[in-house]
Motif scaffolding. Structure first.
Motif, PDB file in Angstrom:
ATOM      1  N   GLY A  62       0.839  -1.199   0.000  1.00 20.31           N
ATOM      2  CA  GLY A  62       0.000   0.000   0.000  1.00 20.31           C
ATOM      3  C   GLY A  62       0.871   1.245   0.000  1.00 20.31           C
ATOM      4  O   GLY A  62       1.751   1.391   0.850  1.00 20.31           O
ATOM      5  N   THR A  63       0.647   2.111  -0.974  1.00 20.15           N
ATOM      6  CA  THR A  63       1.391   3.370  -1.058  1.00 20.15           C
ATOM      7  C   THR A  63       0.419   4.506  -1.317  1.00 20.15           C
ATOM      8  O   THR A  63      -0.698   4.290  -1.792  1.00 20.15           O
ATOM      9  CB  THR A  63       2.434   3.349  -2.197  1.00 20.15           C
ATOM     10  N   GLY A  64       0.864   5.716  -1.023  1.00 16.31           N
ATOM     11  CA  GLY A  64      -0.003   6.850  -1.273  1.00 16.31           C
ATOM     12  C   GLY A  64       0.739   8.166  -1.281  1.00 16.31           C
ATOM     13  O   GLY A  64       1.904   8.252  -0.880  1.00 16.31           O
ATOM     14  N   THR A  65       0.026   9.162  -1.771  1.00 19.59           N
ATOM     15  CA  THR A  65       0.517  10.535  -1.752  1.00 19.59           C
ATOM     16  C   THR A  65      -0.648  11.447  -1.415  1.00 19.59           C
ATOM     17  O   THR A  65      -1.806  11.119  -1.674  1.00 19.59           O
ATOM     18  CB  THR A  65       1.095  10.974  -3.121  1.00 19.59           C
ATOM     19  N   MET A  66      -0.315  12.553  -0.818  1.00 10.89           N
ATOM     20  CA  MET A  66      -1.317  13.587  -0.616  1.00 10.89           C
ATOM     21  C   MET A  66      -0.657  14.932  -0.835  1.00 10.89           C
ATOM     22  O   MET A  66       0.510  15.140  -0.522  1.00 10.89           O
ATOM     23  CB  MET A  66      -1.980  13.499   0.757  1.00 10.89           C
ATOM     24  N   THR A  67      -1.420  15.801  -1.465  1.00  9.30           N
ATOM     25  CA  THR A  67      -1.004  17.183  -1.634  1.00  9.30           C
ATOM     26  C   THR A  67      -1.789  17.980  -0.617  1.00  9.30           C
ATOM     27  O   THR A  67      -3.019  17.887  -0.566  1.00  9.30           O
ATOM     28  CB  THR A  67      -1.316  17.684  -3.060  1.00  9.30           C
ATOM     29  N   ILE A  68      -1.073  18.727   0.207  1.00 13.57           N
ATOM     30  CA  ILE A  68      -1.739  19.514   1.235  1.00 13.57           C
ATOM     31  C   ILE A  68      -1.280  20.964   1.139  1.00 13.57           C
ATOM     32  O   ILE A  68      -0.185  21.250   0.665  1.00 13.57           O
ATOM     33  CB  ILE A  68      -1.484  18.961   2.659  1.00 13.57           C
ATOM     34  N   TYR A  69      -2.160  21.851   1.563  1.00 13.00           N
ATOM     35  CA  TYR A  69      -1.764  23.248   1.666  1.00 13.00           C
ATOM     36  C   TYR A  69      -0.765  23.364   2.808  1.00 13.00           C
ATOM     37  O   TYR A  69      -0.881  22.675   3.826  1.00 13.00           O
ATOM     38  CB  TYR A  69      -2.979  24.145   1.900  1.00 13.00           C
ATOM     39  N   TYR A  70       0.208  24.207   2.646  1.00 14.28           N
ATOM     40  CA  TYR A  70       1.281  24.377   3.624  1.00 14.28           C
ATOM     41  C   TYR A  70       0.753  25.189   4.801  1.00 14.28           C
ATOM     42  O   TYR A  70       1.142  26.333   5.013  1.00 14.28           O
ATOM     43  CB  TYR A  70       2.465  25.069   2.930  1.00 14.28           C
ATOM     44  N   THR A  71      -0.184  24.592   5.548  1.00 19.79           N
ATOM     45  CA  THR A  71      -0.846  25.297   6.648  1.00 19.79           C
ATOM     46  C   THR A  71      -0.857  24.506   7.944  1.00 19.79           C
ATOM     47  O   THR A  71      -1.456  24.947   8.914  1.00 19.79           O
ATOM     48  CB  THR A  71      -2.307  25.619   6.284  1.00 19.79           C
ATOM     49  N   THR A  72      -0.229  23.339   7.958  1.00 23.60           N
ATOM     50  CA  THR A  72      -0.198  22.531   9.177  1.00 23.60           C
ATOM     51  C   THR A  72       1.228  22.075   9.456  1.00 23.60           C
ATOM     52  O   THR A  72       1.980  21.780   8.526  1.00 23.60           O
ATOM     53  CB  THR A  72      -1.132  21.307   9.078  1.00 23.60           C
TER      54      THR A  72
END
Length: 154
Positions: A62-72
């Motif tokens: 199982g692999t994954g990626t997430m794009t997040i806003y640089y806010t946390t």
């Protein structure tokens, strides 16, 4: 002739995501995109009487990626704890896709024992209006407590 009605496609914005880290549930409002994938691990098997190589599944990755806003700073804090103290954190991510205009209802998927691979520790970009970061991870189990229903065909 039947067809999929456009209203039954799922809007990419019609989702909710939550992480459960050390027993604390956090809404992932800062996430822009998430994708978890499962790939079968296969072993090549050669047998007498067959010229071709056969394949047999023997697990998954199982692999994954997430794009997040640089806010946390949450993921940076988890990585800091690992790099400074050697304490690694495994957590779950639950994603529910549910478009209210669709007839197929919700689907909920839980990625279990998520472990971060790589995070951004510092960033700036003078040409960017909004800072984002890409976070890669692995997971070793998953569940799907709710599945989409069959769409109403036109």
């Amino acid at each position: 002739m039947t067809f999929l009605q456009a209203k039954d496609t799922i809007s990419g914005q019609s989702a909710r995501a939550y992480s459960t880290i050390n027993g604390k549930v956090e809404e992932m409002f800062y996430a822009k995109k998430l994708e978890g994938k499962v790939k079968k691990n296969k072993k090549e098997i050669k047998t007498l009487g067959k010229n071709g190589t056969q394949n047999k599944a023997n697990g998954f990755t199982g692999t994954g990626t997430m794009t997040i806003y640089y806010t946390t700073s949450l993921f940076r804090q988890l990585m800091l704890e690992y790099t400074k103290l050697g304490r690694d954190t495994y957590f779950d991510i639950q994603v529910t896709n549910e478009d209210p205009s669709s007839t197929i209802g919700p689907q909920t998927t839980i990625l279990k024992n998520v472990n971060l691979d790589e995070i951004t520790v510092a960033a700036f970009d003078v040409d960017s209006e909004v800072l984002e970061e890409e976070v890669s991870f692995t997971f070793d189990d998953w569940d799907m407590p709710n599945a989409f229903a069959a769409p109403t065909l036109g």
